[in-house]
Design a protein around this motif. Structure first.
Motif: not given
Length: 305
Positions: A170-173, A188-190, A201-206
């Motif tokens: 995901x670091x390549x995006x 959940x996967x991460x 959820x989006x804020x957490x992922x970012x």
């Protein structure tokens, strides 16, 4: 310039009153053969939004290839890097019910034979955008992303259909695009907490991934998180006929506006409006709106500035 590295399919669409349960046979309409595939869909949506677009994908040696490419050719998507591999073009078998919900079975065909080296002829560089999805081998998409980023291109990854992707990949995006369900699945996967809503959820992922993350929220619009800030935009109020192509419309129009130098907020507004408009017509590619229609819809929407 946008380069789409991804799938090209034929959508075989049949409509029915309700989606069949396991073991159930239901009566359906006459079937339709409609050009599709997430890669081709997003390329066409971006092109109709006014971007210069080239499609890097694979089709088979069958008669379906001509149908699969018809809309791309008609709208002027550059197909110079197209390859033909194997006997069959990819096909999605789609059932749509009376509530515009759908089920999809995907046969990859030639899409499974697409290679990152197929990008060698076009090589996205500084100022370009590479748009990726999950319907071709991810190892090839990852190699394409690494090469594009090394050359200075922006990489937008649409994680659809959802597959569990490791954090290193995901670091390549530069930008990750999901729907609300995919956002929760990715968190959940991460091993990250799933928020009470898409924005959380989006804020957490970012924050965890260090890149922009955008989630489409259906009738609620879309939300993006980037560098600690959150942007939410509404959808248009429409009566849905078929939601099949809404996510791909959003992705393509988002990429188009960003590639043209617009702000993330403006790109989100256009993408959300385009996604809403695409739900008002049957089929995926036939429903994708053109730039003028998107601008007209935004001008008439009181919730937009």
């Amino acid at each position: 310039m946008i380069t789409v590295f991804g799938s090209i399919n034929i959508d075989l669409v049949c409509r029915t009153a309700h989606l069949p349960r396991p073991g159930e046979t239901v009566p359906g309409s006459d079937y339709e053969l409609i050009p599709g595939g997430k890669g081709a869909n997003q390329a066409l949506a971006a092109r109709r939004a006014g971007a210069s677009v080239r499609m890097v994908g694979a089709v088979g040696g069958d008669d379906m290839a001509a149908i699969a490419l018809a809309e791309l050719e008609r709208d002027g998507v550059d197909l110079g890097a197209l390859v033909r591999r194997g006997p069959t073009t990819g096909m999605a078998v789609i059932t749509v019910d009376s509530h515009a919900e759908n089920t999809i079975v995907l046969s990859p065909g030639a899409n499974a034979r697409l290679k990152a080296s197929d990008l060698d002829a076009v090589r996205p560089g500084a100022g370009d955008t590479l748009l990726l999805q999950m319907e071709v081998p991810f190892a090839e998409s990852l190699a394409a992303a690494r090469a594009a980023r090394a050359a200075g291109a922006r990489v937008l990854l649409s994680i659809a259909p959802f597959l569990p992707i490791e954090r290193e990949a995901l670091a390549e995006a530069d930008i990750i695009l999901v729907n609300e369900t995919e956002a929760a699945d990715l968190a959940r996967h991460l091993g990250l907490p799933v928020g009470s809503g898409g924005a959380e959820t989006v804020a957490t992922l970012s924050g965890a991934l260090g890149c922009a993350v955008i989630a489409t929220l259906g009738a609620e619009g879309a939300v993006a998180a980037s560098e600690g800030a959150t942007i939410a935009v509404p959808a248009l109020e429409v009566v849905p006929v078929d939601t099949t192509g809404a996510g791909d419309t959003f992705a393509g129009v988002l990429a188009a506006l960003l590639d043209q130098g617009e702000s993330l907020e403006t790109a989100l507004q256009f993408a959300a409006a385009a996604g809403s408009l695409s739900c008002t017509k049957a089929g995926a590619q036939p429903s994708f709106p053109r730039r003028a229609a998107i601008e007209e819809a935004l001008a008439g929407a009181p919730s937009f500035p």
